[in-house]
Design a protein around this motif. Structure first.
Motif, PDB file in Angstrom:
ATOM      1  N   ALA A  43      38.381  70.295  47.234  1.00 12.50           N
ATOM      2  CA  ALA A  43      38.746  69.405  46.505  1.00 12.50           C
ATOM      3  C   ALA A  43      40.307  69.947  46.175  1.00 12.50           C
ATOM      4  N   TYR A  44      40.973  69.087  45.758  1.00  8.64           N
ATOM      5  CA  TYR A  44      42.302  69.286  45.754  1.00  8.64           C
ATOM      6  C   TYR A  44      43.013  68.064  44.226  1.00  8.64           C
ATOM      7  N   LYS A  45      43.608  69.092  44.198  1.00 12.55           N
ATOM      8  CA  LYS A  45      44.733  67.555  43.207  1.00 12.55           C
ATOM      9  C   LYS A  45      45.433  67.380  44.280  1.00 12.55           C
ATOM     10  N   ASN A  46      45.839  65.941  43.981  1.00 12.18           N
ATOM     11  CA  ASN A  46      46.286  65.193  45.011  1.00 12.18           C
ATOM     12  C   ASN A  46      48.046  64.638  44.645  1.00 12.18           C
ATOM     13  N   VAL A  47      48.780  66.199  45.081  1.00 16.48           N
ATOM     14  CA  VAL A  47      49.812  66.414  44.707  1.00 16.48           C
ATOM     15  C   VAL A  47      50.047  67.380  45.642  1.00 16.48           C
ATOM     16  N   CYS A  48      51.800  66.726  46.104  1.00 13.56           N
ATOM     17  CA  CYS A  48      51.662  68.028  47.731  1.00 13.56           C
ATOM     18  C   CYS A  48      52.988  68.723  46.886  1.00 13.56           C
ATOM     19  N   PRO A  49      53.010  69.867  47.889  1.00 12.77           N
ATOM     20  CA  PRO A  49      54.039  70.981  47.187  1.00 12.77           C
ATOM     21  C   PRO A  49      55.350  71.145  47.258  1.00 12.77           C
ATOM     22  N   HIS A  50      55.068  70.290  48.457  1.00 14.72           N
ATOM     23  CA  HIS A  50      57.087  70.075  48.422  1.00 14.72           C
ATOM     24  C   HIS A  50      57.228  68.948  47.643  1.00 14.72           C
ATOM     25  N   ARG A  51      56.831  67.215  47.611  1.00 12.09           N
ATOM     26  CA  ARG A  51      57.802  67.015  46.985  1.00 12.09           C
ATOM     27  C   ARG A  51      56.742  66.504  45.510  1.00 12.09           C
ATOM     28  N   GLY A  52      55.963  67.024  45.213  1.00 12.31           N
ATOM     29  CA  GLY A  52      55.495  66.047  44.197  1.00 12.31           C
ATOM     30  C   GLY A  52      54.658  65.407  43.781  1.00 12.31           C
ATOM     31  N   ILE A  53      54.529  64.250  45.516  1.00  6.35           N
ATOM     32  CA  ILE A  53      53.891  63.582  44.913  1.00  6.35           C
ATOM     33  C   ILE A  53      52.728  63.010  45.722  1.00  6.35           C
ATOM     34  N   ASN A  54      52.521  61.850  45.415  1.00  2.07           N
ATOM     35  CA  ASN A  54      50.351  62.019  46.435  1.00  2.07           C
ATOM     36  C   ASN A  54      50.750  61.654  47.713  1.00  2.07           C
TER      37      ASN A  54
END
Length: 114
Positions: A43-54
């Protein structure tokens, strides 16, 4: 840490991914997703490390077409399922934020910071 029920074992099939919104809306939603690979749930947080979006555009679509890697739908970055490490794309070297998974009799739980 707060413990949140994610789903029953039968709700996440081998090779599938699923997104979840957890927590109190007034306190801010905690969006996470889970992937089942080789019998293990990651499981991971649903956040792209590049854009900060889902990561997904369509519900529960977090994997590439071969279901071998997690893929950001916005810019195509690819992440290892087991580690969350970005192996291709603009955020190579970064990683998704892991969320601890707890196995219980009634299903899967995740532990999130308060």
């Amino acid at each position: 840490m707060q413990k949140h029920f994610l789903c029953g074992y039968e709700d996440l099939n081998e090779g599938d991914s699923k997104g979840f919104s957890l927590g109190d809306k007034s306190a801010g939603m905690n969006n996470v997703f889970a992937v089942k690979k080789d019998g293990e749930v990651y499981a991971y947080k649903n956040v792209c490390p590049h854009r900060g979006i889902n990561l997904e555009w369509q519900p529960d679509q977090f994997l590439d077409s071969e279901k071998a890697l997690i893929q950001c739908a916005s810019h195509g970055a690819l992440f290892e399922i087991r580690t969350g490490e970005c192996i291709a794309g603009p955020c190579a070297g970064d990683a998704l934020t892991p969320v601890p998974v707890e196995y219980a009799q009634d299903g899967l739980y995740v532990l999130l910071a308060d």
